[in-house]
Write an enzyme that holds these catalytic residues in place. Structure first.
Site, PDB file in Angstrom:
ATOM      1  N   CYS A  79     -17.731 -28.885  82.037  1.00  0.00           N
ATOM      2  CA  CYS A  79     -18.324 -28.869  83.362  1.00  0.00           C
ATOM      3  C   CYS A  79     -17.247 -28.234  84.397  1.00  0.00           C
ATOM      4  O   CYS A  79     -16.027 -29.161  84.338  1.00  0.00           O
ATOM      5  CB  CYS A  79     -18.837 -30.138  83.820  1.00  0.00           C
ATOM      6  SG  CYS A  79     -19.081 -30.408  85.541  1.00  0.00           S
ATOM      7  N   GLU A 109     -12.514 -15.706  79.277  1.00  0.00           N
ATOM      8  CA  GLU A 109     -13.737 -15.424  79.984  1.00  0.00           C
ATOM      9  C   GLU A 109     -14.368 -16.295  81.002  1.00  0.00           C
ATOM     10  O   GLU A 109     -15.646 -16.932  80.388  1.00  0.00           O
ATOM     11  CB  GLU A 109     -14.599 -14.948  79.105  1.00  0.00           C
ATOM     12  CG  GLU A 109     -13.985 -13.658  78.126  1.00  0.00           C
ATOM     13  CD  GLU A 109     -14.840 -12.965  77.330  1.00  0.00           C
ATOM     14  OE1 GLU A 109     -15.868 -13.505  76.778  1.00  0.00           O
ATOM     15  OE2 GLU A 109     -14.730 -11.937  76.872  1.00  0.00           O
ATOM     16  N   GLU A 128      -8.856  -7.641  74.906  1.00  0.00           N
ATOM     17  CA  GLU A 128      -9.406  -7.326  73.715  1.00  0.00           C
ATOM     18  C   GLU A 128     -10.251  -6.131  73.884  1.00  0.00           C
ATOM     19  O   GLU A 128     -11.139  -5.971  74.671  1.00  0.00           O
ATOM     20  CB  GLU A 128     -10.787  -8.444  73.895  1.00  0.00           C
ATOM     21  CG  GLU A 128     -10.062  -9.947  73.765  1.00  0.00           C
ATOM     22  CD  GLU A 128     -11.325 -11.138  73.765  1.00  0.00           C
ATOM     23  OE1 GLU A 128     -12.426 -10.794  73.565  1.00  0.00           O
ATOM     24  OE2 GLU A 128     -10.685 -12.101  73.929  1.00  0.00           O
ATOM     25  N   PHE A 154     -18.529 -11.871  60.808  1.00  0.00           N
ATOM     26  CA  PHE A 154     -18.719 -10.688  60.384  1.00  0.00           C
ATOM     27  C   PHE A 154     -18.312  -9.507  61.487  1.00  0.00           C
ATOM     28  O   PHE A 154     -18.244  -8.440  61.470  1.00  0.00           O
ATOM     29  CB  PHE A 154     -20.400 -10.355  60.274  1.00  0.00           C
ATOM     30  CG  PHE A 154     -20.951 -10.927  59.328  1.00  0.00           C
ATOM     31  CD1 PHE A 154     -20.804 -10.479  57.961  1.00  0.00           C
ATOM     32  CD2 PHE A 154     -21.686 -11.973  59.449  1.00  0.00           C
ATOM     33  CE1 PHE A 154     -21.426 -11.074  56.857  1.00  0.00           C
ATOM     34  CE2 PHE A 154     -22.289 -12.885  58.332  1.00  0.00           C
ATOM     35  CZ  PHE A 154     -22.103 -12.296  57.127  1.00  0.00           C
TER      36      PHE A 154
END
Ligand code: GAL
Ligand code: ZN
Length: 648
Positions: free
Chosen positions: A107, A142, A291, A341
């Site tokens: 939070c 992010e 990234e 993956f």
């Protein structure tokens, strides 16, 4: 101009670290981002720290000349912390507490979380403040999700509202709480927006509040890092066109913006280009890509792999739009965890045989050849597009779903400009526009006095302003204005709008003054020209008595109004006409090839990028030098699939 990789040594056995460092050096990777989600390894138990493994990994990297960006690990609070303080977990909209087992499970207003975040950041910063290998910090990961609806967030929201509105009368009035009996008689009654179809003014303030809370938490981290290690930069990995935080506010205290770039397909190239420009616009300076996609990625599914050459193309695309460093996510594909993956530069096998590894080595050696010349060069643009978070948010009248897609409305104009090889800056409504030949404002609901005066001044002094539909319909509280549209700037546009229509499925045609017929879409402002000249008119039904596109001369400038959505062909022609004098001369390219310019000391570096898996032909009408290969080029040139030229 660094080329780097996001590296997670904690995912691999120690014996592997020297091999990784060696492979990095051989490929030309000179920077890694570390420690991003490593809290449980850095502080395995409450107040018990272990930085030895990180020191060791860093020493191994240092021997190969690899610099480090360290992250604060706060995007992933460890289980011991959640076990002791369950209320750190966000309370979701449905009333359920988010479970442990993902990330970003905190939070944003929780005081206990502030305390534990501060403590680990302080320890990290103290430990590495004098380490020259560490050149900077990344805060968290992010920011932006999830939203929390706990009691503390509610109290903070009420407090935030009290500071803003001072009195309940003022709040009730500003929100229009007379509607459906929403008047509040004490602050404690004000809920969080859990019900759908809430009041848009309420909704807008909640979005502002949520953004402010993220900025506050982020600023706490920046200030703490700066106070302990003032000589290292602090950045954060933003998310491009992510709409839920006011990125201008979030960016303010960072040294520069970084962002995470996952293009996911060649057809996304304009979105990606726009995202780069938005990121550059946040602080009006070059940025990092922290990234960068280097293979297939996993979201709900596994996306297609990148074709050979594609990673290199996207890398140069980043540099072309103002990146100072490109860091690939991630160094090696992980064998475990939710992203097992997801490709890395190395695949799971860890060998140097992967496509991305070979490509990285190629890119790095090219960058070595051009670094000295390109480093510090700037993207200078003659055209600006207004990009404003409050205008994104007021378009969400019913909370979850915007009425119109803000970035798509921008992209209609943006694509047309970019196809001409013209750079675009992204600006705020109150920025100084004087250095731009043209300023475009798609879907700009809110036009307050300050913005209106800014636009008026710009056009008066000779600027060209282009507005999209629904311009100036709302005030800062997300209420509709009472004046005749387009409100404060009616005189500037020389017309009035008394009627409009939501087109959705409806087929309404528009005919331009040169005779082309297009089908209008999305929304139609039905324009009654006064001083303005119609450039296009609606053709069928009752709409036919109104103009669709107008231009007006105002003092030394011009103002255009595009009253409806139209097919891309319209924008391409319309923009080409307006921007005639700005098109860079001497290079002709087909649509699939992008041209972007960086400049330094009077030199123009022209990036020519083939966004196609097929060969393309371009034409250079004078001699240029290709920077990477030091080759002279002129005339008709063949561009291989995904090829990039940097011309001087
Ligand atoms: C990013 C995130 C990374 C990783 C990546 C996968 O948004 O920052 O940690 O999850 O997505 O594509
Ligand atoms: Zn909360």
């Amino acid at each position: 101009m660094y080329l780097g990789a996001d590296y997670y040594p904690e995912h691999w056995e120690k014996e592997r670290w020297p091999i990784d460092a060696d492979l990095m050096q051989r490929a030309g990777i000179s920077l890694v981002r570390l420690s991003e989600f490593a809290w449980s390894k850095l502080e395995p138990e409450d107040d018990l720290y272990d930085f030895a493994w990180l020191d060791e990994a860093m020493d191994i990297l240092n021997e190969k000349g690899v610099k480090v960006v360290l992250s604060t690990p706060t995007a992933a609070p460890p289980s011991w912390l959640i076990g002791k303080h369950l209320q750190i977990l966000p309370l979701l909209k449905n009333g359920q507490r988010m479970g442990f087992g993902k990330r970003r499970h905190y939070c944003i207003t929780n005081r206990t979380y502030y305390h534990f975040s501060e403590r680990i950041i302080r320890k990290l910063a103290e430990h590495y403040k004098n380490n020259a290998q560490v050149i900077g910090w990344q805060v968290d990961n992010e920011f932006g999700n999830p939203k929390c609806y706990c009691d503390n967030c509610k109290k903070e929201f009420q407090h935030w509202l009290k500071l803003k509105y001072k009195t309940l009368e003022n709040l009730n009035q500003s929100w229009g709480n007379a509607f459906w009996s929403h008047d509040y008689i004490c602050w404690e009654q004000i809920p969080l927006p859990i019900v759908d179809y809430h009041n848009p003014s309420f909704d807008l303030d909640f979005k502002r509040f949520f953004s402010d809370m993220n900025v506050k938490y982020s600023n706490m981290q920046i200030e703490l890092l700066k106070s302990i290690s003032p000589d290292k930069f602090v950045t954060h990995n933003f998310m491009g066109l992510f709409p839920e935080l006011n990125y201008y506010d979030l960016a303010e205290k960072y040294d520069f913006v970084s962002w995470d770039n996952y293009p996911q397909g060649l057809e996304k190239r304009f979105q990606v280009a726009l995202a780069h420009d938005v990121m550059r616009g946040l602080k009006k300076k070059n940025f990092w890509v922290m990234e960068q996609q280097c293979g297939c990625i996993t979201r709900e599914d596994i996306t297609p792999a990148l074709s050979p050459g594609e990673m290199r193309l996207w890398t140069y695309h980043s540099y072309a739009h103002g990146a100072e460093a490109v860091v690939y996510f991630r160094w090696r594909a992980c064998t475990f965890g939710i992203e097992q993956f997801h490709s890395g530069i190395l695949q799971h096998d860890g060998t140097d045989k992967s496509i991305a590894y070979k490509e990285t080595a190629q890119i790095a050696s090219e960058i070595d050849r051009i670094r000295a010349q390109l480093e510090g060069s700037k993207v200078i643009s003659p055209v600006a597009i207004i990009y404003d978070y409050e205008n994104i948010w007021v378009n969400y009248s019913y909370q979850e779903k915007p009425m119109y897609n803000y970035s798509d409305e921008i992209l209609r104009f943006y694509k047309a400009i970019r196809k001409k090889g013209i750079n675009v800056d992204i600006v705020k409504p109150t920025d100084d526009f004087s250095k731009y030949k043209v300023v475009v404002a798609p879907l700009m609901y809110i036009v307050d006095d300050e913005t209106a005066n800014n636009i008026k001044k710009y056009v008066k002094e000779g600027g060209t302003f282009i507005a999209g539909f629904r311009f100036g319909i709302k005030d800062r509280h997300s209420n509709i204005v009472k004046s005749i549209l387009p409100g404060k700037l009616r005189e500037l546009f020389g017309m009035s709008i008394y009627a409009w229509d939501n087109l959705r499925e409806r087929k309404i045609e528009v005919q331009t003054s040169s005779g082309e017929v297009y089908q209008a879409d999305t929304f139609a402002d039905l324009i009654t020209p006064e001083k303005a000249k119609p450039l296009a008119e609606y053709k069928n039904s009752w709409h036919a008595s109104y103009a669709a596109v107008t231009v007006n001369t105002f003092a030394k400038g011009k103002s255009y109004y595009v009253g409806c959505g139209l097919p891309q062909g319209f924008y391409d022609k319309f923009i080409a006409e307006i921007l005639k004098g700005l098109v860079p001369e001497g290079i002709k390219v087909p649509d699939e090839v992008e041209i972007t310019l960086r400049q330094k000391n009077g030199k123009k570096f022209i990036f020519v990028m083939n966004f196609s898996d097929k060969s393309s032909r371009i034409f250079l009408n004078k001699e240029y030098t290709e920077l990477k290969e030091k080759k002279k080029l002129q005339g008709e040139i063949n561009l291989d699939p995904f090829e990039v030229l940097i011309l001087l």
